[in-house]
Design a protein around this motif. Structure first.
Motif: not given
Length: 144
Positions: A51-71
């Protein structure tokens, strides 16, 4: 007349005036915290309805913004799982694919993908990125 020409201010705004009136920073539309994502592999965890879609709770980059190839770290069905971004809505550099949804592939802690097949096209820019994405690229069906 000299008084009018000295204090004359043009009515059309210049580029400098527009920069002061409006924010010129780009809109952040890439993947960040609390972004809803779509799991595109055939893993059992990503494909059973919930009943809930998957959500991002943390981005493993310095600025906190994820692009293609980031975990990223996902909250999916009450569990925390790592994932790899394989497509996002934000337009990237010139001649790179832009997707209709934020696509991720679930991975284990050691970097192996959880599923055995990826259902959507994967950008070829993953091949050029630094990191070990060979197993993710091996299970991909099509490339863009």
């Amino acid at each position: 007349m000299a008084l009018l020409t000295r204090g004359f201010v043009p009515l059309t705004p210049t580029a400098e005036a527009l920069c002061r009136m409006f924010s010129t920073s780009p809109v952040c539309a890439a993947i960040q915290k609390m972004t809803r994502v779509r799991v595109v592999d055939n893993s059992s965890l990503g494909n059973t309805p919930y009943h809930r879609p998957p959500k991002c709770i943390h981005v493993y980059t310095k600025n906190g913004v994820g692009k293609v190839g980031d975990k990223i770290l996902l909250a999916i069905k009450g569990q925390k799982k790592k994932a790899l971004i394989v497509g996002h809505k934000m337009p990237g550099p010139t001649m790179t694919a832009r997707f209709d949804s934020n696509n991720v592939v679930l991975i284990e802690d050691n970097g192996n993908p959880t599923g055995t097949r990826i259902k959507v096209p994967v950008p070829t820019s993953l091949r050029r990125l630094k990191g070990d994405y060979s197993k993710v690229l091996a299970i991909a069906q099509t490339f863009v």
